[in-house]
Design a protein around this motif. Structure first.
Motif, PDB file in Angstrom:
ATOM      1  N   HIS A 166       0.833  -1.204   0.000  1.00 33.63           N
ATOM      2  CA  HIS A 166       0.000   0.000   0.000  1.00 33.63           C
ATOM      3  C   HIS A 166       0.870   1.257   0.000  1.00 33.63           C
ATOM      4  CE1 HIS A 166      -3.399   2.609   0.785  1.00 33.63           C
ATOM      5  NE2 HIS A 166      -2.831   3.055   1.902  1.00 33.63           N
ATOM      6  N   LEU A 167       1.889   1.268   0.839  1.00 36.14           N
ATOM      7  CA  LEU A 167       2.769   2.440   0.910  1.00 36.14           C
ATOM      8  C   LEU A 167       3.639   2.565  -0.354  1.00 36.14           C
ATOM      9  CD1 LEU A 167       3.934   2.219   4.641  1.00 36.14           C
ATOM     10  CD2 LEU A 167       2.218   3.766   3.670  1.00 36.14           C
ATOM     11  N   VAL A 174       2.047  10.805   2.393  1.00 31.47           N
ATOM     12  CA  VAL A 174       1.968  10.548   3.831  1.00 31.47           C
ATOM     13  C   VAL A 174       0.590   9.982   4.176  1.00 31.47           C
ATOM     14  CG1 VAL A 174       2.135  11.546   6.137  1.00 31.47           C
ATOM     15  CG2 VAL A 174       3.575  12.426   4.291  1.00 31.47           C
ATOM     16  N   PHE A 175       0.605   8.880   4.934  1.00 27.49           N
ATOM     17  CA  PHE A 175      -0.626   8.253   5.394  1.00 27.49           C
ATOM     18  C   PHE A 175      -0.654   8.260   6.916  1.00 27.49           C
ATOM     19  CE2 PHE A 175      -0.067   6.457   1.195  1.00 27.49           C
ATOM     20  CZ  PHE A 175      -1.349   6.434   0.681  1.00 27.49           C
ATOM     21  N   SER A 176      -1.769   8.665   7.491  1.00 32.19           N
ATOM     22  CA  SER A 176      -1.920   8.597   8.943  1.00 32.19           C
ATOM     23  C   SER A 176      -2.108   7.144   9.353  1.00 32.19           C
ATOM     24  CB  SER A 176      -3.140   9.402   9.392  1.00 32.19           C
ATOM     25  OG  SER A 176      -4.340   8.795   8.947  1.00 32.19           O
ATOM     26  N   LYS A 177      -1.888   6.845  10.634  1.00 29.74           N
ATOM     27  CA  LYS A 177      -2.079   5.479  11.126  1.00 29.74           C
ATOM     28  C   LYS A 177      -3.532   5.045  10.967  1.00 29.74           C
ATOM     29  CE  LYS A 177       1.676   5.909  14.492  1.00 29.74           C
ATOM     30  NZ  LYS A 177       2.042   5.939  15.932  1.00 29.74           N
ATOM     31  N   ASP A 178      -4.454   5.968  11.218  1.00 27.01           N
ATOM     32  CA  ASP A 178      -5.880   5.636  11.066  1.00 27.01           C
ATOM     33  C   ASP A 178      -6.200   5.270   9.622  1.00 27.01           C
ATOM     34  OD1 ASP A 178      -7.188   6.016  13.662  1.00 27.01           O
ATOM     35  OD2 ASP A 178      -6.560   8.082  13.487  1.00 27.01           O
ATOM     36  N   ALA A 194      -2.271   1.352  17.459  1.00 31.60           N
ATOM     37  CA  ALA A 194      -1.042   0.688  17.904  1.00 31.60           C
ATOM     38  C   ALA A 194      -0.750  -0.522  17.028  1.00 31.60           C
ATOM     39  CB  ALA A 194      -1.162   0.273  19.363  1.00 31.60           C
ATOM     40  N   THR A 195      -1.793  -1.116  16.462  1.00 38.64           N
ATOM     41  CA  THR A 195      -1.638  -2.247  15.547  1.00 38.64           C
ATOM     42  C   THR A 195      -0.759  -1.863  14.362  1.00 38.64           C
ATOM     43  OG1 THR A 195      -3.821  -3.091  16.137  1.00 38.64           O
ATOM     44  CG2 THR A 195      -2.891  -3.851  14.057  1.00 38.64           C
ATOM     45  N   VAL A 196      -0.995  -0.679  13.807  1.00 38.28           N
ATOM     46  CA  VAL A 196      -0.208  -0.208  12.670  1.00 38.28           C
ATOM     47  C   VAL A 196       1.243   0.003  13.083  1.00 38.28           C
ATOM     48  CG1 VAL A 196       0.102   1.668  11.005  1.00 38.28           C
ATOM     49  CG2 VAL A 196      -2.200   0.856  11.570  1.00 38.28           C
ATOM     50  N   VAL A 223       2.089  12.841  12.198  1.00 31.46           N
ATOM     51  CA  VAL A 223       1.216  12.667  11.038  1.00 31.46           C
ATOM     52  C   VAL A 223       1.024  11.192  10.706  1.00 31.46           C
ATOM     53  CG1 VAL A 223       0.803  13.274   8.624  1.00 31.46           C
ATOM     54  CG2 VAL A 223       2.015  14.871  10.122  1.00 31.46           C
ATOM     55  N   GLY A 224       2.144  10.505  10.376  1.00 38.32           N
ATOM     56  CA  GLY A 224       2.017   9.094  10.000  1.00 38.32           C
ATOM     57  C   GLY A 224       3.284   8.576   9.346  1.00 38.32           C
ATOM     58  N   TYR A 225       3.120   7.869   8.217  1.00 37.71           N
ATOM     59  CA  TYR A 225       4.267   7.237   7.552  1.00 37.71           C
ATOM     60  C   TYR A 225       4.267   7.569   6.060  1.00 37.71           C
ATOM     61  CZ  TYR A 225       4.374   4.487  11.845  1.00 37.71           C
ATOM     62  OH  TYR A 225       4.414   4.097  13.156  1.00 37.71           O
ATOM     63  N   ARG A 226       5.475   7.524   5.480  1.00 37.60           N
ATOM     64  CA  ARG A 226       5.641   7.794   4.052  1.00 37.60           C
ATOM     65  C   ARG A 226       6.686   6.836   3.498  1.00 37.60           C
ATOM     66  NH1 ARG A 226       7.367  13.719   2.865  1.00 37.60           N
ATOM     67  NH2 ARG A 226       9.240  13.036   3.997  1.00 37.60           N
ATOM     68  N   PHE A 227       6.379   6.269   2.322  1.00 37.14           N
ATOM     69  CA  PHE A 227       7.356   5.431   1.621  1.00 37.14           C
ATOM     70  C   PHE A 227       8.197   6.338   0.741  1.00 37.14           C
ATOM     71  CE2 PHE A 227       9.109   2.684  -1.570  1.00 37.14           C
ATOM     72  CZ  PHE A 227       9.371   1.507  -0.890  1.00 37.14           C
TER      73      PHE A 227
END
Length: 229
Positions: A166-167, A174-178, A194-196, A223-227
Motif C-alpha cells: 500500500h505504501l 503521507v498516510f496517517s495510522k488511522d 497501535a496495531t499499525v 502525522v504518520g508514515y511515508r514510503f
C-alpha cells in the motif's frame, strides 16, 4: 463457502461465536484445546482463525507462532486481558487483529467479514503476467506476494505485505495510522492504531538495513508514515 476455525476453551463463548458466524453464511468449526486447534489449522484450509489466548495444552501465542511458520491465513486473537503488552506480543507474532472480551457478536462478525474479504481478494489467482515493483534494491512481486531486498527473499506476514504494498504503490505520500488501518483492515480503527505501529516496526526489522534510520518507510512525526520513492 468460506471456513472459519474458532479455538476457544469456553464452550458457551465458542458456541455463541459459531452461531453468529454461521448465520452470516460461514462454515465454522470449534476446537476447545490449543493442541487440537493447531492441528486443525495446519491440516485444513481455513479463511480465518479466531484464536483465544488462554487455552489448555498450548496458548494462543504459541499457536499463532506455529501457524505463521507455514500459513498466511488471517488470525484474529481473542483475550480477556486488556493490557497492551499482550496485544503487541500477539501482533508481533504475526496475528492480524486483536479483540478484547467482552465484545459484541456484531463486532466479531464485522471484523471476520473484513479479514476474509481482504484475504480472498488477495489470494485470487491471476493468470496475467506478474507485476513487479522495484525501488532501491527492494523488489515486490505483487501476484506472487514475495519480497526481495538485494535479491534476498524476505518473509512477511499477510498484513505486513499489504501495508508495504500500500505504501510502496503510493510513494512520497503521507498516510496517517488511522488511514493505513482503514485501508488494510477494512474498517474504522476505533483507536487501534497501535496495531499499525507494531506492523511498521516488524516490516522495518525485516527490510531495512538499519531500522532506526529507515531507507524505505519514513516516520512523519505527528502525522504518520511515508514510503520514500
Amino acid at each position: 463457502m468460506d471456513k472459519i476455525l474458532i479455538v476457544e476453551d469456553d464452550v458457551s463463548i465458542g458456541e455463541l461465536e459459531r452461531d453468529y458466524l454461521e448465520i452470516s453464511g460461514y462454515e465454522v468449526h470449534v476446537e476447545l484445546s490449543g493442541l487440537m486447534g493447531l492441528k486443525k489449522a495446519l491440516e485444513n484450509d481455513y479463511n480465518l482463525v479466531i484464536l483465544d489466548l488462554m487455552l489448555p495444552g498450548m496458548d494462543g501465542f504459541e499457536i499463532c507462532k506455529e501457524i505463521r511458520k507455514v500459513k498466511d491465513i488471517p488470525i484474529l486473537l481473542v483475550s480477556a486481558k486488556k493490557e497492551d503488552i499482550d496485544k503487541i506480543r500477539g501482533l508481533g507474532l504475526g496475528a492480524d487483529d486483536y479483540i478484547t472480551k467482552p465484545f459484541s457478536p456484531s463486532e466479531l462478525v464485522a471484523r471476520a467479514k473484513a479479514h476474509i474479504s481482504r484475504y480472498n481478494r488477495l489470494t485470487q489467482k491471476n493468470t496475467q503476467s506478474e507485476n513487479v515493483i522495484e525501488i532501491k534494491g527492494l523488489r515486490i512481486e505483487v501476484e506472487a506476494r514475495r519480497i526481495f531486498v538485494n535479491e534476498n527473499e524476505i518473509i512477511l506476514t499477510s498484513k505486513e505485505f499489504d501495508i508495504l504494498y500500500h505504501l510502496a504503490t503510493n510513494p512520497n505520500k503521507v498516510f496517517s495510522k488511522d488511514r493505513i488501518f482503514e485501508s488494510i483492515w477494512g474498517y474504522d480503527s476505533l483507536g487501534e492504531i497501535a496495531t499499525v505501529t507494531v506492523h511498521i516496526r516488524k516490516i522495518r526489522e525485516k527490510i531495512e538495513s538499519d531500522p532506526s534510520n529507515p531507507e524505505f518507510i519514513e516516520t512523519i512525526w505527528g502525522v504518520g508514515y511515508r514510503f520514500k520513492g
